[in-house]
Design an enzyme around this catalytic site. Structure first.
Site, mmCIF file in Angstrom:
data_model
loop_
_atom_site.group_PDB
_atom_site.id
_atom_site.type_symbol
_atom_site.label_atom_id
_atom_site.label_comp_id
_atom_site.label_asym_id
_atom_site.label_seq_id
_atom_site.Cartn_x
_atom_site.Cartn_y
_atom_site.Cartn_z
ATOM 1 N N GLU A 187 37.800 37.863 41.050
ATOM 2 C CA GLU A 187 38.122 36.474 40.702
ATOM 3 C C GLU A 187 39.610 36.155 40.848
ATOM 4 O O GLU A 187 40.091 35.156 40.315
ATOM 5 C CB GLU A 187 37.656 36.184 39.273
ATOM 6 C CG GLU A 187 36.161 36.352 39.082
ATOM 7 C CD GLU A 187 35.741 36.105 37.651
ATOM 8 O OE1 GLU A 187 35.632 34.929 37.265
ATOM 9 O OE2 GLU A 187 35.526 37.079 36.920
ATOM 10 N N SER A 203 31.991 34.919 37.412
ATOM 11 C CA SER A 203 31.863 33.926 38.488
ATOM 12 C C SER A 203 30.606 34.120 39.335
ATOM 13 O O SER A 203 30.595 33.812 40.519
ATOM 14 C CB SER A 203 33.108 33.931 39.382
ATOM 15 O OG SER A 203 34.203 33.396 38.687
ATOM 16 N N GLU A 241 25.763 33.724 29.051
ATOM 17 C CA GLU A 241 26.952 34.559 28.896
ATOM 18 C C GLU A 241 28.054 33.781 28.197
ATOM 19 O O GLU A 241 27.992 32.562 28.059
ATOM 20 C CB GLU A 241 27.453 35.069 30.254
ATOM 21 C CG GLU A 241 27.922 33.984 31.199
ATOM 22 C CD GLU A 241 28.408 34.557 32.530
ATOM 23 O OE1 GLU A 241 28.120 35.721 32.827
ATOM 24 O OE2 GLU A 241 29.081 33.813 33.248
#
Length: 293
Positions: free
Chosen positions: A12, A138, A258
């Site tokens: 990320e 992500s 999450e």
């Protein structure tokens, strides 16, 4: 003096650099003394050579969101934004966070943990399945499996990112997210994508992904999601700010996906969007995150 920690060496990194630049520019605009530091995984000694009394962590994924940088800052008694090292580690690990939520009686889809080179356990819940690296963000490395014969291929992809993989029942439904700022849940955002799910492409590069705020839920249902989000945040012992993601299934039941303890701060990011819907502009958001330390 505030150090804006950005970059990192996770998958990320690109997003973190954009988030970090946005935070840095906001601090400059507010005339707050700061500098930006691109952590590349091996250059932390350069950071410790600098003088600062607070770190604004905008490192997404491994190294920045899993407790690693938090431990380093704790060892030096330097204050920082967001959750502590232990809570960050639990939040980053999808298996551990779901075990904590399960013990807190929060709503979850059934799942099993599969380690690399370990025998594949019997999966006794219905297809389709979501196959996810345990410690990746992500939506990187995630696959949707519609036939059991495709499981091994999905595991091989996920194992490129982690040696532990979560196989979870795929819940068909609508995706929602709730930002927590301090101890307050902000407006619920509904995410509409033309992809199979809200993946990396639809998060950061697509111009067709829609973010609906107001989210279209009734007030009682929105309040219910906010209540679950705050309970999930507190169960992890998260602090300062974060984001909780849900699927609301076709049975109208919410399922926790999450927690993000260092969410994105880019133009496409959901936390600034939720803040704006609550009358908090980007500069105020940055200041609020600092004030929560």
């Amino acid at each position: 003096m505030i150090a804006v920690l950005m970059g990192g060496n996770s998958a990320e990194r690109e997003v973190s650099l954009i988030s970090g630049e946005a935070v840095y520019q906001s601090l400059i605009k507010q005339k707050i003394d700061c500098f930006k530091f691109d952590w590349q995984g091996e250059n932390l000694t350069e950071l410790w050579d600098k003088t600062f009394d607070l770190a604004f962590i905008v490192l997404h994924g491994r190294g920045g969101e899993d407790g690693t940088i938090q431990k380093q800052l704790e060892a030096r008694n330097i204050a920082y934004t967001g959750s502590n090292s232990h809570s960050s580690a639990n939040g980053m690990n999808k298996y551990l966070s779901k075990e904590i939520w399960k013990n807190s009686k929060l709503p979850l889809a059934p799942s099993v943990l599969i380690a690399t080179k370990a025998p594949t356990p019997i999966i006794n819940f219905a297809l389709p399945w979501a196959v996810k690296p345990v410690c990746e963000g992500s939506s990187i490395g995630i696959s949707k499996v519609t036939q059991a014969s495709d499981l091994n291929q999905a595991l091989e992809l996920a194992w490129k990112y982690d040696d532990q993989v979560l196989v979870e029942q795929w819940i068909e439904g609508d995706e929602y997210t709730v930002t927590i700022l301090g101890d307050t849940p902000l407006s619920v955002i509904k995410i509409v994508t033309d992809q199979d799910f809200y993946n990396y492409e639809s998060k950061y590069h697509s111009n067709t992904t829609q973010y609906l705020c107001p989210c279209g839920l009734s007030i009682p249902k929105e309040l219910h999601l906010q209540e679950i989000a705050l309970k999930a945040f507190n169960a992890i012992n998260a602090n300062g700010w974060g984001r909780i993601d849900f699927i609301v299934g076709e049975d109208n039941q919410p399922y926790l996906l999450e927690i993000n303890t260092v969410p994105g701060m880019t133009a496409h990011s959901l936390v600034p969007m939720a803040a704006k819907s609550n009358g908090i502009n980007f500069d105020q958001l940055v200041k609020c995150i600092i004030d929560e330390i």
